[in-house]
Design an enzyme around this catalytic site. Structure first.
Site, PDB file in Angstrom:
ATOM      1  CB  SER A   1      16.758  78.216   6.852  1.00  0.00           C
ATOM      2  OG  SER A   1      15.996  77.746   6.768  1.00  0.00           O
ATOM      3  CB  CYS A   2      19.025  78.905   2.853  1.00  0.00           C
ATOM      4  SG  CYS A   2      18.879  77.348   3.193  1.00  0.00           S
ATOM      5  CG  ASP A   3      21.656  83.396   4.055  1.00  0.00           C
ATOM      6  OD1 ASP A   3      21.557  84.821   4.258  1.00  0.00           O
ATOM      7  OD2 ASP A   3      22.729  82.549   4.797  1.00  0.00           O
TER       8      ASP A   3
ATOM      9  CD  GLU B   1      18.244  80.857   0.373  1.00  0.00           C
ATOM     10  OE1 GLU B   1      18.177  80.920   1.621  1.00  0.00           O
ATOM     11  OE2 GLU B   1      19.689  80.353  -0.034  1.00  0.00           O
TER      12      GLU B   1
ATOM     13  NE  ARG C   1      21.177  83.534   6.966  1.00  0.00           N
ATOM     14  CZ  ARG C   1      19.686  83.656   7.139  1.00  0.00           C
ATOM     15  NH1 ARG C   1      18.162  84.148   7.489  1.00  0.00           N
ATOM     16  NH2 ARG C   1      18.902  83.691   5.479  1.00  0.00           N
TER      17      ARG C   1
END
Length: 421
Positions: free
Chosen positions: A10-12, A97, A243
């Site tokens: 999750s998250c960038d 993150e 990612r």
């Protein structure tokens, strides 16, 4: 409390600095990827002076309050005190993150990484000072506790991307240990893995001795933080599928031409996985323009709704007497909130704010009627483009109408709601 078996990705978070950007601007961006049913709200807190001995209640623990806190705008899961991302009145932006590694993650309630995001913004007027604030709080109070509104435990260490008008810093943690890397030009991104290798501009004083004591480092070869404290193959970080690598490639693709619109396009990219779908999805997004010219305002854009591809990035500028962002603020439940009761998370209340509800209904229309959906998307894209043009005019001409800026975000939210009607 039951533990989750898997570690959700999750998250960038991204930053681009000159010469990677057009104009003398730093561009910051983040997608917050969280449980798909979690509401993210956009809230504003004014600056304040605090008396000696005052305390502040964070998500789980109470800590000493700072003598002064700066005005902040936050995008946060509506059940907690901290934030996934945000900015302060001095042009400091922070996104965090979830990261994992060799050091065990603590289930004990301490400061969440999201609490540290808000505390860094409230207490630091530069990116480097935010590194110091977070590192000091980490040492004093530790990090830990459930990061999800659920009886299932979702716990992790944290990494942070912190930017201001001048530079950016990456701060990555493993328990109480941390390393920080200064970014003065070009592009940088963080995702769900440690990414600081041998370039460490600041570090925890015991980071190396602790690694030796655990048998992770022999004390002889060059110290590589990510390789030592996690299982990342740092030699292949920017070439293997994932990612972090995909985000890096998108930044590099646009290097030299990056604008706020470019960052929004990156955050909307579904093929790369940056715009996440599924059980964990992109529930909120943020892009900031940080002009290096101090006389120009920093401009922060937030969606406050899931899926940036069918959301509006709405502008916010810090000026005196900002009106409260009522249409993107979730209901306040006070002491009746299940998060504040023991045992925690026994029920899950309806935390949807007005914009979220309207966006939710619009999403159903977009899925059920292609024609209506396309019309609605065209309307919100037009609204976003108009606001982008207005903001660019302010940056080009240096003319900010303070009276209009007071209601800028709120008025744009009203326009978005009207587009969904």
């Amino acid at each position: 409390m039951a533990s989750m078996i898997t570690e959700p990705s999750s998250c960038d978070t991204f930053v681009a600095l000159p010469p990677a950007t057009i104009g003398s601007r730093i561009i910051f961006g983040k997608n917050s990827d969280r449980p798909s049913d979690e509401v993210q709200e956009i809230v504003y807190f004014p600056g304040a002076i605090h008396g000696p001995g005052e305390k502040v209640q964070c998500t789980y623990i109470e800590i000493e309050q700072a003598p002064e806190t700066y005005a902040v705008v936050l995008s946060r899961p509506s059940w907690l005190w901290g934030a996934e991302m945000g900015a302060n009145e001095h042009g400091v932006c922070i996104g965090n993150e979830a990261v994992w590694g060799k050091e065990e993650v603590s289930d004990d309630e301490a400061l969440l990484g999201m609490d540290l995001v808000r505390l860094g913004l409230e207490r630091a007027d530069t990116a480097e000072k935010a590194v110091s604030v977070i590192a000091d709080l980490l040492d004093k109070y530790g990090q830990g506790g459930n990061c999800m509104e659920s009886h299932m435990a979702f716990t992790y260490h944290n990494s942070f991307l912190i930017a201001d008008r001048k530079e950016a810093w990456i701060l990555e943690t493993s328990g109480k240990y941390w390393a920080a890397e200064k970014v003065e030009g070009g592009v940088r991104n963080i995702s769900n893995q440690l990414s600081i290798t041998t370039k460490m501009d600041r570090e925890h004083p015991e980071i190396r001795s602790y690694a030796i004591s655990k048998g992770w480092w022999d004390g002889k070869k060059e110290f590589d933080f990510a390789a030592t404290y996690s299982y990342v193959n740092t030699a292949r970080m920017t070439t293997t599928r994932g990612r972090y690598c995909e985000g890096y490639k998108l930044l590099k693709k646009h290097t030299g031409m990056i604008t706020a619109e470019t960052m929004m396009t990156i955050l909307r990219d579904k093929e790369s996985g940056i715009n996440m779908e599924g059980g964990f999805m992109t529930t909120g997004s943020m892009v900031s323009i940080l002009p290096q010219e101090p006389s120009l305002p920093c401009i922060h854009f937030f969606t406050g709704t899931p899926d940036p591809d069918r959301s509006v990035f709405k502008p916010f500028i810090f000026v005196p007497n900002i009106t409260q962002l009522l249409k993107t603020s979730s209901p306040v439940l006070g002491t009746d909130d299940p998060v504040k009761k023991q045992p925690r998370f026994q029920t899950k209340p309806d935390r949807r704010h007005e914009l979220y509800k309207k966006h939710e209904r619009a999403a159903v229309v977009m899925e059920s009627s292609k024609e209506k959906g396309e019309m609605m998307l065209e309307q919100i894209r037009k609204l976003e483009k108009e606001k982008m043009n207005e903001m660019e005019h302010i940056l080009q001409k240096g003319c900010l109408d303070v009276d209009q800026a007071v209601n800028l975000f709120s008025n744009c939210t009203e326009d978005e709601i009207h587009a969904y009607a």
